[in-house]
Design a protein around this motif. Sequence first.
Motif, short mmCIF file in Angstrom:
data_model
loop_
_atom_site.label_atom_id
_atom_site.label_comp_id
_atom_site.label_asym_id
_atom_site.label_seq_id
_atom_site.Cartn_x
_atom_site.Cartn_y
_atom_site.Cartn_z
N UNK A 201 0.86 -1.20 0.00
CA UNK A 201 0.00 0.00 0.00
C UNK A 201 0.88 1.23 0.00
N UNK A 202 0.66 2.11 -0.97
CA UNK A 202 1.48 3.33 -1.14
C UNK A 202 0.59 4.49 -1.52
N UNK A 203 1.12 5.72 -1.39
CA UNK A 203 0.36 6.90 -1.84
C UNK A 203 0.53 7.07 -3.35
N UNK A 204 -0.60 7.30 -4.02
CA UNK A 204 -0.57 7.53 -5.47
C UNK A 204 -1.75 8.41 -5.84
N UNK A 205 -1.46 9.55 -6.47
CA UNK A 205 -2.54 10.44 -6.91
C UNK A 205 -2.02 11.35 -8.02
N UNK A 206 -2.90 12.17 -8.56
CA UNK A 206 -2.55 13.01 -9.72
C UNK A 206 -1.32 13.89 -9.49
N UNK A 207 -1.10 14.30 -8.24
CA UNK A 207 0.05 15.16 -7.96
C UNK A 207 1.16 14.43 -7.19
#
Length: 312
Positions: A201-207
């Motif tokens: 589980x990791x952070x992933x988003x448009x920015x």
Amino acid sequence: MQAEPLIPPPSRRDLLLTGLAASMPTALWPRTAAAQPALSTRPIPSTGERLPLVGLGSWITFNVGNDRVARENCAQVMRAFLDAGGRLIDSSPMYGSSQSVVGEGLARIGRSAGVFAADKVWIAPGSRGPAQIEESQRLWRVQRFDLLQVHNLLAWEAHLPALFEMKAAGRLRYVGITTSEGRRHREIESIMRSQPIDFVQVSYNLLGREVEQRILPLARERGIAVLANRPFREGALLRGLQSWPLPAWAAEIGCDGWAQFALKFIVSHPAVTCAIPATSQVAHVRQNMGAALDPLPDEAMRQRMAAHVAAL
Ligand SMILES: NC(=O)c1ccc[n+]([C@@H]2O[C@H](COP(=O)([O-])OP(=O)(O)OC[C@H]3O[C@@H](n4cnc5c(N)ncnc54)[C@H](OP(=O)(O)O)[C@@H]3O)[C@@H](O)[C@H]2O)c1
């Protein structure tokens, strides 16, 4: 565990308690799962079991203590999530009262059966892990978790062997690790290469796209499922985007607003198994689940989406 075919509607009392009665006529609430369009799913590489592309987080939004109205509202968010076809709910002993809000809420709405229960172990020294997991199971009211993740890699050297043992004994279905905001990515990669984990589980988003460089390709190479946390950067991403009009071409991928735009970008990456937005609002969870409906962007559209947001 399969989704239940019949879905009990919320009671008038539920709606009054949560203040939803005025804004949401009960006649509009879905009564059967068959009435809902099917969500897109992706397989967990280690087993092939399929998960809907959008799940539900619980940090902050479900940490409501003993506030009875707020707890009831969280139950209605979970009901709407499950009604839309959602399955994976993510929590942690780090999230205050969230675990008990999930467990009590699911029991109250009678919907524990269809849920993919994803929790975490977050304690040092590692020898205290089993006791913490037992307490988490009590709060969630489950006999076993579908997924247990070592939260932020805390004492992972001790927790992972214990989780693998639980899995081998049939007391757990999947094992994972988590981080967020780009922390300790080198260590995450090293564990992905050396340990037989099912999920990362990791952070992933448009920015926040750093994981596109190494972690997402590695997950595909190693057959590891990916949960994408902080898809809206705790809401800040959407608050920033709301002041801009949604581009007209977002209609080509079926977006009804920025939340679906942001989520469709994430879940259309082929390495991502499920994004886990958190919300305290029924209307928002419905919007978010809509992001798991076709059409999804192709690679060219994904690039266009990222470039558009970066230029705002
Ligand atoms: N290391 C880790 O393991 C780790 C770290 C961070 C997060 N996580 C997991 O990832 C989950 C998600 O991350 P997050 O909680 O940081 O935040 P997030 O999902 O990026 O953002 C949540 C915020 O977005 C708002 N929101 C949600 N849907 C919306 C919509 N359709 N329209 C407008 N606003 C919307 C919510 O407000 P409303 O309540 O008003 O909808 C909330 O304030 C966590 O809950 C947790 O389960 C794990």
